[in-house]
Design a protein around this motif. Sequence first.
Motif, mmCIF file in Angstrom:
data_model
loop_
_atom_site.group_PDB
_atom_site.id
_atom_site.type_symbol
_atom_site.label_atom_id
_atom_site.label_comp_id
_atom_site.label_asym_id
_atom_site.label_seq_id
_atom_site.Cartn_x
_atom_site.Cartn_y
_atom_site.Cartn_z
ATOM 1 N N LEU A 19 0.830 -1.198 0.000
ATOM 2 C CA LEU A 19 0.000 0.000 0.000
ATOM 3 C C LEU A 19 0.868 1.254 0.000
ATOM 4 C CD1 LEU A 19 -2.707 -1.089 2.605
ATOM 5 C CD2 LEU A 19 -2.904 -1.062 0.116
ATOM 6 N N PHE A 20 2.157 1.081 0.301
ATOM 7 C CA PHE A 20 3.061 2.229 0.351
ATOM 8 C C PHE A 20 3.576 2.534 -1.049
ATOM 9 C CE2 PHE A 20 7.054 4.434 0.633
ATOM 10 C CZ PHE A 20 6.829 5.362 1.628
ATOM 11 N N GLU A 21 3.290 3.734 -1.523
ATOM 12 C CA GLU A 21 3.829 4.179 -2.799
ATOM 13 C C GLU A 21 3.869 5.696 -2.813
ATOM 14 O OE1 GLU A 21 1.303 2.763 -5.901
ATOM 15 O OE2 GLU A 21 -0.289 4.187 -5.460
ATOM 16 N N LEU A 22 4.798 6.231 -3.578
ATOM 17 C CA LEU A 22 4.926 7.673 -3.747
ATOM 18 C C LEU A 22 4.615 8.009 -5.193
ATOM 19 C CD1 LEU A 22 8.237 8.289 -1.761
ATOM 20 C CD2 LEU A 22 5.888 8.453 -0.926
ATOM 21 N N GLU A 23 3.799 9.038 -5.389
ATOM 22 C CA GLU A 23 3.375 9.412 -6.730
ATOM 23 C C GLU A 23 3.944 10.769 -7.110
ATOM 24 O OE1 GLU A 23 -0.833 8.841 -7.585
ATOM 25 O OE2 GLU A 23 -1.006 7.731 -5.706
ATOM 26 N N ILE A 24 4.443 10.846 -8.342
ATOM 27 C CA ILE A 24 4.962 12.104 -8.861
ATOM 28 C C ILE A 24 3.860 13.168 -8.821
ATOM 29 C CG2 ILE A 24 5.910 13.272 -10.891
ATOM 30 C CD1 ILE A 24 7.851 11.294 -9.676
ATOM 31 N N GLY A 25 4.198 14.350 -8.315
ATOM 32 C CA GLY A 25 3.259 15.467 -8.292
ATOM 33 C C GLY A 25 2.486 15.614 -6.997
ATOM 34 N N GLU A 26 2.544 14.612 -6.118
ATOM 35 C CA GLU A 26 1.793 14.678 -4.867
ATOM 36 C C GLU A 26 2.631 15.316 -3.758
ATOM 37 O OE1 GLU A 26 -1.246 14.112 -4.388
ATOM 38 O OE2 GLU A 26 -1.884 12.918 -6.101
ATOM 39 N N ILE A 27 1.932 15.909 -2.781
ATOM 40 C CA ILE A 27 2.577 16.462 -1.592
ATOM 41 C C ILE A 27 2.255 15.547 -0.418
ATOM 42 C CG2 ILE A 27 2.686 18.398 0.020
ATOM 43 C CD1 ILE A 27 2.045 20.253 -2.281
ATOM 44 N N TYR A 28 3.294 15.094 0.281
ATOM 45 C CA TYR A 28 3.133 14.185 1.406
ATOM 46 C C TYR A 28 3.481 14.896 2.707
ATOM 47 C CZ TYR A 28 2.792 10.560 -2.109
ATOM 48 O OH TYR A 28 2.383 9.806 -3.175
ATOM 49 N N GLU A 29 2.711 14.569 3.745
ATOM 50 C CA GLU A 29 3.000 15.100 5.072
ATOM 51 C C GLU A 29 4.052 14.202 5.717
ATOM 52 O OE1 GLU A 29 2.012 17.890 5.691
ATOM 53 O OE2 GLU A 29 0.142 18.193 4.603
ATOM 54 N N THR A 30 5.196 14.778 6.041
ATOM 55 C CA THR A 30 6.330 13.988 6.511
ATOM 56 C C THR A 30 6.894 14.555 7.813
ATOM 57 O OG1 THR A 30 8.124 15.255 5.449
ATOM 58 C CG2 THR A 30 6.933 13.657 4.078
ATOM 59 N N ILE A 31 7.740 13.760 8.441
ATOM 60 C CA ILE A 31 8.575 14.228 9.543
ATOM 61 C C ILE A 31 10.007 14.203 9.025
ATOM 62 C CG2 ILE A 31 9.325 13.878 11.915
ATOM 63 C CD1 ILE A 31 6.361 14.517 11.670
ATOM 64 N N THR A 32 10.597 15.372 8.900
ATOM 65 C CA THR A 32 11.910 15.502 8.283
ATOM 66 C C THR A 32 12.958 15.772 9.354
ATOM 67 O OG1 THR A 32 10.860 16.375 6.299
ATOM 68 C CG2 THR A 32 13.216 16.720 6.512
ATOM 69 N N GLY A 33 14.068 15.043 9.285
ATOM 70 C CA GLY A 33 15.098 15.144 10.314
ATOM 71 C C GLY A 33 16.440 15.585 9.768
ATOM 72 N N ILE A 34 17.158 16.369 10.577
ATOM 73 C CA ILE A 34 18.508 16.820 10.236
ATOM 74 C C ILE A 34 19.270 17.004 11.545
ATOM 75 C CG2 ILE A 34 17.879 19.272 10.247
ATOM 76 C CD1 ILE A 34 19.824 19.690 7.901
ATOM 77 N N LEU A 35 20.581 16.830 11.504
ATOM 78 C CA LEU A 35 21.398 17.025 12.699
ATOM 79 C C LEU A 35 21.856 18.473 12.794
ATOM 80 C CD1 LEU A 35 23.696 13.851 12.622
ATOM 81 C CD2 LEU A 35 21.587 14.194 13.917
ATOM 82 N N ASP A 36 21.903 18.997 14.027
ATOM 83 C CA ASP A 36 22.458 20.333 14.217
ATOM 84 C C ASP A 36 23.979 20.224 14.341
ATOM 85 O OD1 ASP A 36 23.186 19.636 16.814
ATOM 86 O OD2 ASP A 36 21.584 20.777 17.773
ATOM 87 N N PRO A 37 24.697 21.341 14.455
ATOM 88 C CA PRO A 37 26.167 21.284 14.500
ATOM 89 C C PRO A 37 26.728 20.452 15.649
ATOM 90 C CG PRO A 37 25.453 23.502 13.989
ATOM 91 C CD PRO A 37 24.215 22.735 14.346
ATOM 92 N N LEU A 38 25.934 20.234 16.701
ATOM 93 C CA LEU A 38 26.390 19.425 17.834
ATOM 94 C C LEU A 38 26.022 17.952 17.673
ATOM 95 C CD1 LEU A 38 25.480 21.839 20.778
ATOM 96 C CD2 LEU A 38 27.706 21.522 19.663
#
Length: 240
Positions: A19-38
């Motif tokens: 059931l999991f698929e990503l479609e071109i042109g769609e906007i998905y609600e996500t949780i996006t992660g990145i590390l800070d300098p520490l």
Amino acid sequence: MVHHAGKDRDRCHDEGNSLFELEIGEIYETITGILDPLGIPHFSPLGVHCIRKSSTKGYDFTVKVHGGSTFHELVEDGGCITVHFPGYNNLEFFMLAFKKTCEIPGKVEYRIDAGDHESRHAYPVISSLVNYAKCKIHDMKVVTVDDIISRASNGHSQAIIITLDVLSLHVGNPSLIPVKRMHGIFLEGLIATSRMAILSEDHDSREKFLKESMEYLAKLQKLSPNGKLTKIYRQLLENM
């Protein structure tokens, strides 16, 4: 289970009964992660637009981040980005948008995947969100925005459009449907239109819900002009 992004199709998904698929042109609600300098992870709920790569028939992501936000400051320093796709049974994670003002239900446990933690060439992964993409920043473009958020953010009137190269897509649970921004708008639109039908004899109420329904259609058309849900909702209103 790892699925790479360079597949020749508009729908990128797990093989088999997924059931999991990503479609071109769609906007998905996500949780996006990145590390800070520490090396401390920062997680933000962000809408991610799935786009076609210019060089291949695979896909990448774009995301708009408002000026002055913590995520804006962190991406300007570079680093790797993890894009998590919660399912409809993980909606509590979108409370991360309010982590400074209220308690998040449950504990957000995470790990750091691959690379040098100290240099930020690593991916912060929320342990319980098993469908996610590992990405790197490809391009950043500053744009001028004029909306209620930009006007209220200490005078900032700029946002940054970030293009992300999708390096790999990890599908730990193929039965989870990723949350599209379209879904909530479509359902709210159906509610407004159903009320318009019920109150067909009340001219003022019908006009009120017709106006509301047209606003939902405008939102759907802005997000995905030729999307399936947009076409269905447009046809519904035409037949009312």
